[in-house]
Design a protein around this motif. Structure first.
Motif, PDB file in Angstrom:
ATOM      1  N   ASP A   1      15.983   0.143  77.009  1.00  5.08           N
ATOM      2  CA  ASP A   1      16.574   0.963  76.260  1.00  5.08           C
ATOM      3  C   ASP A   1      16.656   0.769  74.336  1.00  5.08           C
ATOM      4  O   ASP A   1      15.756   1.721  73.820  1.00  5.08           O
ATOM      5  CB  ASP A   1      18.014   1.026  76.298  1.00  5.08           C
ATOM      6  CG  ASP A   1      18.459   1.577  78.402  1.00  5.08           C
ATOM      7  OD1 ASP A   1      17.640   1.720  78.401  1.00  5.08           O
ATOM      8  OD2 ASP A   1      19.255   1.144  78.310  1.00  5.08           O
TER       9      ASP A   1
ATOM     10  N   LEU B   1      13.080   1.328  74.350  1.00  2.00           N
ATOM     11  CA  LEU B   1      12.041   3.114  74.037  1.00  2.00           C
ATOM     12  C   LEU B   1      13.245   3.830  72.626  1.00  2.00           C
ATOM     13  O   LEU B   1      12.066   5.119  72.378  1.00  2.00           O
ATOM     14  CB  LEU B   1      12.691   4.032  75.573  1.00  2.00           C
ATOM     15  CG  LEU B   1      12.023   3.205  76.534  1.00  2.00           C
ATOM     16  CD1 LEU B   1      12.778   3.307  77.899  1.00  2.00           C
ATOM     17  CD2 LEU B   1      10.491   3.622  77.394  1.00  2.00           C
ATOM     18  N   ARG B   2      13.790   3.600  72.289  1.00  7.96           N
ATOM     19  CA  ARG B   2      14.182   4.512  71.771  1.00  7.96           C
ATOM     20  C   ARG B   2      13.556   4.276  70.311  1.00  7.96           C
ATOM     21  O   ARG B   2      13.321   5.229  69.178  1.00  7.96           O
ATOM     22  CB  ARG B   2      15.478   3.604  71.085  1.00  7.96           C
ATOM     23  CG  ARG B   2      16.918   4.146  70.364  1.00  7.96           C
ATOM     24  CD  ARG B   2      18.044   3.497  70.280  1.00  7.96           C
ATOM     25  NE  ARG B   2      17.953   2.352  69.134  1.00  7.96           N
ATOM     26  CZ  ARG B   2      18.686   2.470  68.855  1.00  7.96           C
ATOM     27  NH1 ARG B   2      20.300   1.387  69.076  1.00  7.96           N
ATOM     28  NH2 ARG B   2      19.030   0.790  68.042  1.00  7.96           N
TER      29      ARG B   2
ATOM     30  N   ASP C   1       7.475  10.834  71.394  1.00  7.30           N
ATOM     31  CA  ASP C   1       8.333  11.271  72.494  1.00  7.30           C
ATOM     32  C   ASP C   1       7.314  12.852  71.952  1.00  7.30           C
ATOM     33  O   ASP C   1       7.224  13.186  72.956  1.00  7.30           O
ATOM     34  CB  ASP C   1       9.419  11.422  72.888  1.00  7.30           C
ATOM     35  CG  ASP C   1      10.056  10.199  73.774  1.00  7.30           C
ATOM     36  OD1 ASP C   1       9.111   9.314  73.350  1.00  7.30           O
ATOM     37  OD2 ASP C   1      11.166  10.517  73.528  1.00  7.30           O
TER      38      ASP C   1
ATOM     39  N   ARG D   1      10.255   6.495  70.624  1.00  5.40           N
ATOM     40  CA  ARG D   1      10.722   8.165  70.519  1.00  5.40           C
ATOM     41  C   ARG D   1      11.702   7.994  68.640  1.00  5.40           C
ATOM     42  O   ARG D   1      10.817   8.974  68.539  1.00  5.40           O
ATOM     43  CB  ARG D   1      12.073   8.560  71.020  1.00  5.40           C
ATOM     44  CG  ARG D   1      12.971   9.533  70.887  1.00  5.40           C
ATOM     45  CD  ARG D   1      14.444   9.651  71.931  1.00  5.40           C
ATOM     46  NE  ARG D   1      15.252   9.243  72.039  1.00  5.40           N
ATOM     47  CZ  ARG D   1      16.121   8.619  71.018  1.00  5.40           C
ATOM     48  NH1 ARG D   1      16.451   9.406  69.913  1.00  5.40           N
ATOM     49  NH2 ARG D   1      17.245   7.691  70.759  1.00  5.40           N
TER      50      ARG D   1
ATOM     51  N   VAL E   1       5.165   0.845  78.119  1.00 11.91           N
ATOM     52  CA  VAL E   1       6.666   0.426  78.392  1.00 11.91           C
ATOM     53  C   VAL E   1       6.790   2.185  78.760  1.00 11.91           C
ATOM     54  O   VAL E   1       7.863   1.177  80.309  1.00 11.91           O
ATOM     55  CB  VAL E   1       7.352   0.059  77.162  1.00 11.91           C
ATOM     56  CG1 VAL E   1       8.787   0.383  77.318  1.00 11.91           C
ATOM     57  CG2 VAL E   1       6.983  -0.676  76.229  1.00 11.91           C
ATOM     58  N   ARG E   2       6.437   3.000  78.307  1.00  3.67           N
ATOM     59  CA  ARG E   2       7.652   4.440  79.579  1.00  3.67           C
ATOM     60  C   ARG E   2       6.799   4.155  80.574  1.00  3.67           C
ATOM     61  O   ARG E   2       7.874   4.562  81.218  1.00  3.67           O
ATOM     62  CB  ARG E   2       7.089   5.399  78.214  1.00  3.67           C
ATOM     63  CG  ARG E   2       7.671   5.178  76.900  1.00  3.67           C
ATOM     64  CD  ARG E   2       7.018   6.092  75.778  1.00  3.67           C
ATOM     65  NE  ARG E   2       7.340   7.756  76.197  1.00  3.67           N
ATOM     66  CZ  ARG E   2       6.359   8.096  75.618  1.00  3.67           C
ATOM     67  NH1 ARG E   2       6.130   8.179  74.658  1.00  3.67           N
ATOM     68  NH2 ARG E   2       6.594   9.527  75.934  1.00  3.67           N
TER      69      ARG E   2
ATOM     70  N   ALA F   1       9.045   2.017  82.427  1.00  3.77           N
ATOM     71  CA  ALA F   1      10.769   2.055  82.418  1.00  3.77           C
ATOM     72  C   ALA F   1      10.455   3.443  83.841  1.00  3.77           C
ATOM     73  O   ALA F   1      11.940   3.573  84.251  1.00  3.77           O
ATOM     74  CB  ALA F   1      10.471   3.164  81.268  1.00  3.77           C
ATOM     75  N   GLU F   2       9.619   4.031  83.703  1.00  4.82           N
ATOM     76  CA  GLU F   2       9.652   4.844  84.755  1.00  4.82           C
ATOM     77  C   GLU F   2       9.965   3.960  86.799  1.00  4.82           C
ATOM     78  O   GLU F   2       9.536   4.952  87.501  1.00  4.82           O
ATOM     79  CB  GLU F   2       8.044   6.370  85.165  1.00  4.82           C
ATOM     80  CG  GLU F   2       8.225   6.926  84.054  1.00  4.82           C
ATOM     81  CD  GLU F   2       9.974   7.628  84.025  1.00  4.82           C
ATOM     82  OE1 GLU F   2       9.853   8.097  84.965  1.00  4.82           O
ATOM     83  OE2 GLU F   2       9.857   8.183  82.790  1.00  4.82           O
TER      84      GLU F   2
ATOM     85  N   ALA G   1       3.147   2.166  73.605  1.00  4.77           N
ATOM     86  CA  ALA G   1       4.395   3.381  73.807  1.00  4.77           C
ATOM     87  C   ALA G   1       4.076   3.467  75.478  1.00  4.77           C
ATOM     88  O   ALA G   1       5.454   3.371  76.125  1.00  4.77           O
ATOM     89  CB  ALA G   1       5.348   4.410  73.376  1.00  4.77           C
TER      90      ALA G   1
END
Ligand SMILES: [Zn+2]
Length: 656
Positions: A121, A124-125, A133, A128, A100-101, A104-105, A97
């Motif tokens: 997406d 990330l979902r 998160d 979350r 990947v996050r 994503a930035e 996580a």
């Protein structure tokens, strides 16, 4: 040539599962530490890992359902548990996580488009929704709640499976039941009695045929109270914990959490859907109950029609007024003709070609293997196995099982070595010395349905394993198979392949009409009794203060059936779907039926076997698989907003 299933042993199932999981873990470890992060280094390996594990499941775990040897089936079962555990743990991996996050930035990630954007997406979902998160303390709480929920779900299922009850009845009390039914029953505890258990093959024929109304009532009472004492506390705790977990994760209710990733998107949309659908069905059901009440009154003098009466009077009507001899119908459906019809029709309509491969090296000599080719280009799209005859230890129902998943490059070619593979597994009567395998009409419909899933997988043009049919929204995934079912009720289609196995006469049109009439008998009540009532019940329990009002909601929602509540019963205790992945999702059955019918409306209007509609359907619905939202695909294909009008029209009703 495909994988050689003839060499599969229990050890091989275990090693190929171990190897796939080890290789997948290595991919994930690399993804988690890739520096700098990138799509190819951070995101793609997660999909590669997914695909590897799915393929191992098709080679190994799948054997649990079909392999002739018990030891291989057991090994398959163990492999399936391992794979499910691995898959379930993936969104909880913190290192992944984080990576990947971080990716994503980056600017590169912000510029992603199309399926790459969607894959990011969705990952990330997942993270979350797994609570990644949240601050550490809440994340830990979410973890604790989730483990307890899983324990309760397992216990709930086990309690249903272990529950034993029934009635010991004399031959006289079994009045109305056919001789072969009575012959199958085990002896009761006292001499001269027969044991009628709550297992489906005992229970349903009893409710349909037993003349003794008081005994129908008593057996229904026991059936509705399966697992009552053991599951009543489980359901209360389970619903409470789901609400708590939803709150920790930032959702208003468990229904909001569960529906978020489905086609419906929000519980409100499901409520709108049900509120539009139920009133016209209720009107129809009231008329059906009126007809059956008159029969009850003339039998008993009683006018109060009850839940334990409808299956009996439905089956009386079916026998007396809508009688269809299903064995005689089956004589028009020899298996080879059914397969020829299925392949001919779907080939023509969707632009496909099928080729049988000799020597399929499958898990049993009965199994056949076919290639699917794109008709205009001749490109090989994938292969599927067909395993249709019953055997000891084989999965007892029907299913389509994806073995290896499609992952197409931008030009439509398959990424990696293996083309998509799938299997259709069913149980239809094998040929006898005097006759070929003759398929009951309900099985013809089943074969068309399951084949719809096979095509949905194999023609997919999705780029990632993540967007194969496994990830089509659960409330939409059955819809594409609805189209296939519709064909099996069309005289013009059946005439092309349904021919009597001896006389070669095509199936008479009036026989098809009678089949349709029998299918539609009391369809209002049949739709409300389970599909609609349980959808409403499930959704209410997972919304707002639902967990605090279980008895009240259970009782009130019975009103959906238009029949009085059976006092002293609590069939929620045996509603297995609520603890097996359909929580706040049971509505998906009726939802996908309605939107499957909606798609059928284009075929009805433009030609039920028209290759132009078929081509559009293949492009807009089948090929995207899960790479687009179902809602978007449906709108594109329909060219308008989705509607329940066709579903209602096919039942002879007008929308509310
Ligand atoms: Zn299905």
């Amino acid at each position: 040539m495909g994988f050689d299933y003839r060499t599969i042993t229990p050890e091989r199932v275990a090693t190929l599962t171990d190897e796939a999981i080890a290789a997948a873990d290595l991919l994930l470890a690399n993804a988690a530490t890739a520096s700098p992060t990138s799509f190819e280094g951070t995101v793609q390996p997660i999909d590669d890992a997914d695909a590897l594990v799915y393929a191992a499941s098709g080679r190994g775990a799948f054997m649990a359902r079909v392999h002739p040897e018990a030891a291989v089936r057991d090994a398959g079962q163990a492999a399936e548990t391992r794979i499910r555990t691995w898959q379930a743990a993936l969104p909880g991996r913190e290192d992944l996580a984080r990576a990947v996050r971080a990716y994503a930035e980056t600017d590169a990630a912000r510029e992603l488009t199309g399926q790459q954007r969607r894959l990011l997406d969705h990952l990330l979902r997942d993270f979350r929704r797994a609570g990644q998160d949240l601050p550490a303390e809440q994340r830990a709480e979410a973890g604790r709640l989730r483990s307890r929920i899983v324990e309760l779900e397992v216990a709930f299922q086990r309690n249903i499976d272990e529950w034993q009850d029934g009635l010991d009845l004399t031959r006289e009390e079994l009045d109305g039941l056919p001789e072969d039914y009575v012959g199958r029953l085990a002896p009761g505890a006292t001499d001269g009695t027969y044991r009628v258990t709550l297992a489906y093959p005992d229970y349903y024929p009893f409710l349909e045929n037993a003349r003794r109304r008081d005994l129908r009532q008593e057996l229904e009472r026991r059936f509705f109270n399966r697992a009552l004492t053991s599951n009543r506390p489980v359901i209360a705790e389970l619903l409470g914990l789901r609400r708590q977990l939803a709150h920790v994760l930032g959702y208003a209710s468990w229904a909001d959490y569960a529906v978020e990733i489905k086609m419906a998107g929000t519980p409100d949309r499901v409520w709108d859907f049900l509120n539009e659908l139920i009133p016209p069905l209720a009107d129809k059901t009231d008329r059906e109950i009126e007809t059956m009440s008159a029969l009850l009154a003339s039998d008993t003098g009683d006018t109060q029609f009850r839940s334990w009466d409808w299956r009996y009077y439905d089956s009386q009507l079916l026998r007396n007024e809508f009688s269809v001899d299903q064995d005689a119908v089956a004589e028009y459906f020899p298996l080879d003709a059914v397969l020829d019809g299925l392949f001919g029709l779907s080939g023509e309509v969707f632009g496909l070609e099928y080729r049988e491969l000799p020597e399929p090296t499958a898990w049993h000599p009965d199994v056949r293997l076919f290639e699917v080719l794109d008709r205009p280009t001749g490109r090989l799209l994938g292969t599927f196995y067909v395993d249709l005859f019953p055997r000891e230890g084989k999965f007892g129902h029907a299913m389509a099982w994806p073995i290896t998943l499609p992952r197409r490059a931008a030009d439509g070619s398959q990424r990696g070595e293996e083309l998509p593979e799938a299997a259709i597994v069913a149980n239809i009567p094998p040929p006898t010395t005097g006759a070929p395998s003759l398929v009951q009409h309900s099985d013809v419909e089943m074969l068309f349905h399951e084949f719809g899933h096979i095509l949905h997988e194999i023609v997919s043009q999705a780029h990632f394993a993540r967007f194969s049919i496994f990830q089509v929204e659960p409330d939409f995934e059955e819809a594409p198979s609805q189209i296939m079912q519709h064909w099996t009720w069309q005289p013009s289609v059946l005439r092309q392949f349904a021919r009597h196995y001896r006389t070669r006469e095509p199936i008479p049109e009036d026989l098809v009409d009678r089949l349709v009439a029998a299918r539609d008998l009391n369809v209002g009540l049949k739709t409300l009794f389970r599909l609609c009532r349980l959808s409403v019940l499930d959704l209410e329990l997972h919304t707002g203060d639902g967990p605090d009002r279980i008895d009240e909601i259970h009782r009130e929602t019975f009103g959906v059936t238009r029949l009085p509540f059976h006092e002293g019963t609590f069939d929620l205790a045996a509603f297995g779907h609520i603890a097996s992945g359909y929580d706040a999702g049971y509505y998906g059955y009726i939802w996908s039926k309605v939107y499957g019918d909606d798609m059928w409306s284009r075929f009805e209007r433009e030609g039920i076997t028209d290759p132009a509609v078929g081509g559009s359907y293949r492009r807009e619905i089948l090929e995207p698989s899960a790479s687009l939202d179902a809602d978007e695909m449906l709108r594109r294909f329909l060219g308008r907003e989705p509607s329940n009008a066709t579903f209602l029209k096919l039942l002879g009703l007008v929308p509310a």
